[in-house]
Design an enzyme around this catalytic site. Structure first.
Site, mmCIF file in Angstrom:
data_model
loop_
_atom_site.group_PDB
_atom_site.id
_atom_site.type_symbol
_atom_site.label_atom_id
_atom_site.label_comp_id
_atom_site.label_asym_id
_atom_site.label_seq_id
_atom_site.Cartn_x
_atom_site.Cartn_y
_atom_site.Cartn_z
ATOM 1 C CG HIS A 215 -0.244 0.300 2.495
ATOM 2 N ND1 HIS A 215 0.437 -0.675 3.172
ATOM 3 C CD2 HIS A 215 -0.090 1.426 3.214
ATOM 4 C CE1 HIS A 215 0.963 -0.157 4.255
ATOM 5 N NE2 HIS A 215 0.668 1.120 4.317
HETATM 6 C C1 UD1 Z 1 -2.152 5.289 5.965
HETATM 7 C C2 UD1 Z 1 -0.853 5.785 6.596
HETATM 8 C C3 UD1 Z 1 0.212 4.696 6.472
HETATM 9 C C4 UD1 Z 1 -0.277 3.377 7.007
HETATM 10 C C5 UD1 Z 1 -1.579 3.012 6.314
HETATM 11 C C6 UD1 Z 1 -2.133 1.715 6.818
HETATM 12 C C7 UD1 Z 1 -0.370 8.182 6.468
HETATM 13 C C8 UD1 Z 1 0.512 9.179 5.838
HETATM 14 N N1 UD1 Z 1 -0.335 6.957 5.931
HETATM 15 O O1 UD1 Z 1 -1.914 5.125 4.580
HETATM 16 O O2 UD1 Z 1 1.353 5.093 7.192
HETATM 17 O O3 UD1 Z 1 0.698 2.388 6.778
HETATM 18 O O4 UD1 Z 1 -2.522 4.063 6.545
HETATM 19 O O5 UD1 Z 1 -3.309 1.383 6.160
HETATM 20 O O6 UD1 Z 1 -1.052 8.490 7.408
HETATM 21 N N2 UD1 Z 1 -9.272 4.610 1.854
HETATM 22 C C9 UD1 Z 1 -10.494 4.000 1.846
HETATM 23 N N3 UD1 Z 1 -11.052 3.679 3.046
HETATM 24 C C10 UD1 Z 1 -10.459 3.939 4.221
HETATM 25 C C11 UD1 Z 1 -9.206 4.581 4.217
HETATM 26 C C12 UD1 Z 1 -8.619 4.891 3.022
HETATM 27 O O7 UD1 Z 1 -11.075 3.739 0.800
HETATM 28 O O8 UD1 Z 1 -11.026 3.605 5.279
HETATM 29 C C13 UD1 Z 1 -8.630 4.919 0.553
HETATM 30 C C14 UD1 Z 1 -8.932 6.275 0.021
HETATM 31 O O9 UD1 Z 1 -8.975 6.205 -1.370
HETATM 32 C C15 UD1 Z 1 -7.729 7.084 0.445
HETATM 33 C C16 UD1 Z 1 -6.623 6.063 0.349
HETATM 34 O O10 UD1 Z 1 -7.224 4.826 0.715
HETATM 35 O O11 UD1 Z 1 -7.519 8.199 -0.333
HETATM 36 C C17 UD1 Z 1 -5.447 6.325 1.226
HETATM 37 O O12 UD1 Z 1 -5.841 6.495 2.589
HETATM 38 P P1 UD1 Z 1 -4.923 7.383 3.582
HETATM 39 O O13 UD1 Z 1 -5.509 7.368 4.931
HETATM 40 O O14 UD1 Z 1 -4.638 8.697 2.955
HETATM 41 O O15 UD1 Z 1 -3.523 6.644 3.568
HETATM 42 P P2 UD1 Z 1 -3.115 5.099 3.543
HETATM 43 O O16 UD1 Z 1 -2.540 4.795 2.227
HETATM 44 O O17 UD1 Z 1 -4.222 4.242 4.046
#
Ligand code: UD1
Length: 374
Positions: A215
């Site tokens: 991820h």
């Molecule tokens: C975040 C953390 C990362 C951690 C990871 C674990 C930061 C900078 N990154 O990354 O360190 O290893 O979580 O999972 O804080 N999304 C969903 N549903 C959700 C959450 C996210 O669909 O419940 C999708 C969305 O499209 C979103 C993308 O995932 O834009 C990324 O989510 P985000 O919270 O920005 O970062 P992660 O890649 O999950």
């Protein structure tokens, strides 16, 4: 706002926070008044609700429901929503864990409000500022008054950055507290496959499988890199079946780039939506190896004694390489396949359990906090 005043305010936001906060809150319960703020950085049932249930985390006092966005938007939005909470509840201290955007956002608000910040999992460094988490780690540690570390090298990193020695406490790894507590309840891999895929993959994986998670923005957001990882995956799956719970960020990237079809065509890879904590524990516990770019899973595989290939160029958790079962390979196919072949032939690095990864880290935090509060 109906938040209790003067508490030790614990913060969670994203999936890797939940297995860290659970044992801390359980250990402190009854000795310090506690509250829990969920920023809502992760909001899918599979990314958070399941974890609250499985880990027995209390219902948050408030959910800031921030959701997804760019890094700066998300960080700023959490700050704007957290500030009035801190002002209304005047916590005795704010406790943050790990290195996600929620960690730095809430630490920064607390520090500006002159509320002491406590950072659990302090001092880890990849020395790679292109990782958003590295920025979050460095800045959170600068703001913290009390810093709890998981491995000895973290102290050196903090001292080098000017953190005062008396603030640093080596207590061990709270994530391993969760792992040891829940290991006996881990869900069997066969059960997980049956639930999410019916019979598909059950026979193929019965005599051994690898688990893959992916991820990191560096691996999934860039289409050529992701395409390269898929062709690597094709080669891996010709050696061993691969179970692949797909993170929402990765699912979105596969969809955006049109690569989801290429992935579906790799017959030895069994994709599924993200799984819960007990499911992931079950998958790792019985795997022949794990391939990952996660930080936490490097530590969990070391604690479980399962070989881990880290699909990154560096790690902020060097003890997993020096003492544990982890090998950092990056994503270059020849390097990954060489390590993979070695693991399949020899069982890989044996590893040993790092110092203080004994299930009692939260109790050590409780002891230090007791003295600190007094
Ligand atoms: C975040 C953390 C990362 C951690 C990871 C674990 C930061 C900078 N990154 O990354 O360190 O290893 O979580 O999972 O804080 N999304 C969903 N549903 C959700 C959450 C996210 O669909 O419940 C999708 C969305 O499209 C979103 C993308 O995932 O834009 C990324 O989510 P985000 O919270 O920005 O970062 P992660 O890649 O999950």
């Amino acid at each position: 706002m109906n938040l209790p005043k003067g508490t030790l305010m614990c913060v969670v936001g994203a999936r890797p926070n939940f297995m860290k906060i659970a044992p801390i809150m359980a250990a402190l319960e009854g000795s310090v008044p506690l509250s829990l703020v969920h920023t809502g950085q992760h909001y899918d049932t599979r990314m958070q609700t399941l974890f609250f249930q499985q880990l027995g985390i209390p219902e948050p006092d408030i959910n800031l429901e921030v959701g997804s966005g760019s890094h700066s938007w998300q960080t700023a939005e959490i700050m704007q929503r957290f500030e009035p909470v801190v002002e209304a509840a005047t916590p005795a201290a704010v406790l943050v864990v790990g290195d996600v955007n929620s960690t730095i956002a809430c630490a920064l608000v607390a520090a500006k409000e002159q509320i002491p910040v406590i950072h659990v999992e302090a001092g880890l460094r990849s020395f790679d500022r292109s990782m958003p988490e590295e920025i979050n780690r460095v800045l959170t540690d600068q703001l913290a008054r009390l810093l709890f570390t998981t491995e000895r090298t973290a102290r050196d990193n903090l001292l080098r950055e000017g953190v005062e020695e008396h603030r640093i406490h080596f207590v061990g790894n709270v994530m391993i507290d969760s792992l040891l507590k829940h290991r006996s309840k881990a869900v069997a891999p066969r059960e997980i496959l049956l639930r999410s895929k019916g019979n598909v993959g059950v026979d193929a994986c019965a005599s051994g499988y690898a688990v893959l998670t992916l991820h990191r923005p560096a691996n999934v957001d860039d289409t050529p890199t992701l395409r390269g990882i898929l062709s690597l995956l094709q080669e891996i799956s010709e050696r061993i079946p691969v179970i692949f719970p797909v993170h929402p960020r990765t699912a979105a990237a596969l969809e955006r780039s049109g690569l989801h079809q290429a992935l579906e065509q790799i017959s030895g890879v069994f994709c599924m939506p993200p799984v819960g904590y007990l499911e992931m524990l079950g998958l790792m516990n019985k795997a022949r190896l794990v391939l990952t770019d996660s930080g936490g899973m490097q530590e969990e595989t070391t604690a479980l004694g399962i070989p881990c290939i880290t699909l990154r160029d560096n790690t902020e958790r060097p003890i997993t390489v020096e003492e544990g079962t982890n090998t950092v390979t990056g994503v270059a196919p020849e390097r990954v396949l060489a390590v993979l072949d070695d693991i399949l032939a020899t069982g890989g690095k044996a590893g040993r359990i790092p110092e203080l990864w004994d299930g009692r880290a939260s109790l050590r935090i409780k002891e230090v906090l007791g003295d600190w509060i007094r």
